[in-house]
Scaffold this motif. Structure first.
Motif, PDB file in Angstrom:
ATOM      1  N   ARG A 104       0.831  -1.216   0.000  1.00  0.00           N
ATOM      2  CA  ARG A 104       0.000   0.000   0.000  1.00  0.00           C
ATOM      3  C   ARG A 104       0.862   1.260   0.000  1.00  0.00           C
ATOM      4  NH1 ARG A 104      -2.108   1.464   4.710  1.00  0.00           N
ATOM      5  NH2 ARG A 104      -2.542  -0.701   5.162  1.00  0.00           N
ATOM      6  N   PRO A 105       1.929   1.326   0.818  1.00  0.00           N
ATOM      7  CA  PRO A 105       2.772   2.526   0.748  1.00  0.00           C
ATOM      8  C   PRO A 105       3.380   2.762  -0.640  1.00  0.00           C
ATOM      9  CG  PRO A 105       3.203   1.336   2.774  1.00  0.00           C
ATOM     10  CD  PRO A 105       2.315   0.454   1.934  1.00  0.00           C
ATOM     11  N   GLN A 106       3.809   1.681  -1.309  1.00  0.00           N
ATOM     12  CA  GLN A 106       4.334   1.841  -2.664  1.00  0.00           C
ATOM     13  C   GLN A 106       3.238   2.350  -3.597  1.00  0.00           C
ATOM     14  OE1 GLN A 106       5.740  -2.174  -3.196  1.00  0.00           O
ATOM     15  NE2 GLN A 106       7.871  -1.576  -2.861  1.00  0.00           N
ATOM     16  N   TRP A 107       2.046   1.803  -3.428  1.00  0.00           N
ATOM     17  CA  TRP A 107       0.889   2.223  -4.220  1.00  0.00           C
ATOM     18  C   TRP A 107       0.658   3.719  -4.014  1.00  0.00           C
ATOM     19  CZ3 TRP A 107      -3.101  -1.260  -6.344  1.00  0.00           C
ATOM     20  CH2 TRP A 107      -4.229  -0.590  -6.822  1.00  0.00           C
TER      21      TRP A 107
ATOM     22  N   MET B 199      11.947   4.107   0.407  1.00  0.00           N
ATOM     23  CA  MET B 199      10.928   3.575  -0.487  1.00  0.00           C
ATOM     24  C   MET B 199      11.210   4.003  -1.929  1.00  0.00           C
ATOM     25  SD  MET B 199       6.818   3.769  -0.157  1.00  0.00           S
ATOM     26  CE  MET B 199       7.021   3.735   1.580  1.00  0.00           C
ATOM     27  N   LEU B 200      11.626   5.249  -2.094  1.00  0.00           N
ATOM     28  CA  LEU B 200      11.964   5.734  -3.434  1.00  0.00           C
ATOM     29  C   LEU B 200      13.149   4.971  -4.005  1.00  0.00           C
ATOM     30  CD1 LEU B 200      11.483   9.555  -2.818  1.00  0.00           C
ATOM     31  CD2 LEU B 200       9.989   8.039  -4.161  1.00  0.00           C
TER      32      LEU B 200
ATOM     33  N   ARG C  27      11.116  11.897   5.984  1.00  0.00           N
ATOM     34  CA  ARG C  27      11.811  12.044   4.710  1.00  0.00           C
ATOM     35  C   ARG C  27      12.714  10.838   4.436  1.00  0.00           C
ATOM     36  NH1 ARG C  27      16.225  14.171   2.282  1.00  0.00           N
ATOM     37  NH2 ARG C  27      15.881  15.434   0.438  1.00  0.00           N
ATOM     38  N   ALA C  28      13.397  10.331   5.460  1.00  0.00           N
ATOM     39  CA  ALA C  28      14.287   9.172   5.288  1.00  0.00           C
ATOM     40  C   ALA C  28      13.492   7.926   4.899  1.00  0.00           C
ATOM     41  CB  ALA C  28      15.076   8.918   6.561  1.00  0.00           C
TER      42      ALA C  28
ATOM     43  N   GLU D  12       8.462  17.007  -0.437  1.00  0.00           N
ATOM     44  CA  GLU D  12       7.036  17.240  -0.697  1.00  0.00           C
ATOM     45  C   GLU D  12       6.252  15.938  -0.620  1.00  0.00           C
ATOM     46  OE1 GLU D  12       7.414  21.084  -3.712  1.00  0.00           O
ATOM     47  OE2 GLU D  12       7.645  19.051  -4.521  1.00  0.00           O
ATOM     48  N   LEU D  13       6.818  14.881  -1.188  1.00  0.00           N
ATOM     49  CA  LEU D  13       6.167  13.574  -1.141  1.00  0.00           C
ATOM     50  C   LEU D  13       6.016  13.096   0.296  1.00  0.00           C
ATOM     51  CD1 LEU D  13       5.074  11.059  -2.681  1.00  0.00           C
ATOM     52  CD2 LEU D  13       7.410  10.169  -2.544  1.00  0.00           C
ATOM     53  N   ALA D  14       7.075  13.200   1.083  1.00  0.00           N
ATOM     54  CA  ALA D  14       7.024  12.763   2.480  1.00  0.00           C
ATOM     55  C   ALA D  14       5.951  13.528   3.243  1.00  0.00           C
ATOM     56  CB  ALA D  14       8.395  12.943   3.135  1.00  0.00           C
ATOM     57  N   GLU D  15       5.838  14.816   3.008  1.00  0.00           N
ATOM     58  CA  GLU D  15       4.812  15.616   3.682  1.00  0.00           C
ATOM     59  C   GLU D  15       3.420  15.173   3.268  1.00  0.00           C
ATOM     60  OE1 GLU D  15       5.766  19.705   2.838  1.00  0.00           O
ATOM     61  OE2 GLU D  15       7.553  19.647   4.111  1.00  0.00           O
ATOM     62  N   MET D  16       3.206  14.928   1.975  1.00  0.00           N
ATOM     63  CA  MET D  16       1.900  14.479   1.489  1.00  0.00           C
ATOM     64  C   MET D  16       1.479  13.169   2.140  1.00  0.00           C
ATOM     65  SD  MET D  16       1.945  14.986  -2.587  1.00  0.00           S
ATOM     66  CE  MET D  16       2.098  16.570  -3.361  1.00  0.00           C
TER      67      MET D  16
END
Length: 155
Positions: A37-40, A71-72, A65-66, A56-60
């Motif tokens: 689900r997190p990857q999704w 995951m990225l 952030r780490a 920005e992605l981590a905040e969303m």
């Protein structure tokens, strides 16, 4: 009314239980195409907001952030995303899905649509629209309340 029945009728319990059940059912479907689900969630955000930064992605996604970075890294190794330097700031990378990930995203969209249609199958179209509108209003109210600071929480 027995306590368990009273709990089931409490709106807070219902929202929590429905959300938990949705996550579990959705996880089962995501696993069918080899995703968590997190990857999704990451792929969905990058599809909707191409070129966002890791921060920005981590905040969303309300994650560290780490954690987002790890995951990225995994998604990049799978060939599903690329990091491109920001033309205005060499310290920043912009995140973009690859063509392969776009295909995965299309499959994810199909699965999500089927899932929602099945989940909402007991509701008429009008009821679904009303439920959506009510949930949007509750969400807006929660957003307007803002995060609670330590000062507000103090006795």
């Amino acid at each position: 009314m027995p306590p368990d029945q009273a709990d089931r009728r409490h709106i807070g319990y219902l929202i929590t239980d429905v959300a938990r059940m949705m996550r579990a059912a959705f996880d089962r479907r995501a696993r069918q195409i080899g995703l968590t689900r997190p990857q999704w969630q990451v792929l969905s955000r990058l599809h909707r907001y191409p070129g966002i930064t890791q921060t920005e992605l981590a905040e969303m996604l309300e994650m560290e952030r780490a954690t987002a970075g790890r995951m990225l890294d995994r998604l990049e190794r799978r060939g599903w995303l690329v990091r491109r330097p920001d033309p205005a700031d060499r310290r920043v990378n912009r995140l973009h899905l690859t063509a392969e990930a776009d295909g995965i995203q299309a499959e994810m969209g199909r699965i999500a649509t089927e899932f929602l249609d099945e989940m909402m199958g007991g509701l008429a179209d009008e009821e679904r629209a009303v439920l959506t509108a009510m949930m949007e209003r509750v969400k807006q109210q929660l957003q307007a309340m803002g995060p609670r600071g330590a000062k507000e929480d103090a006795p």
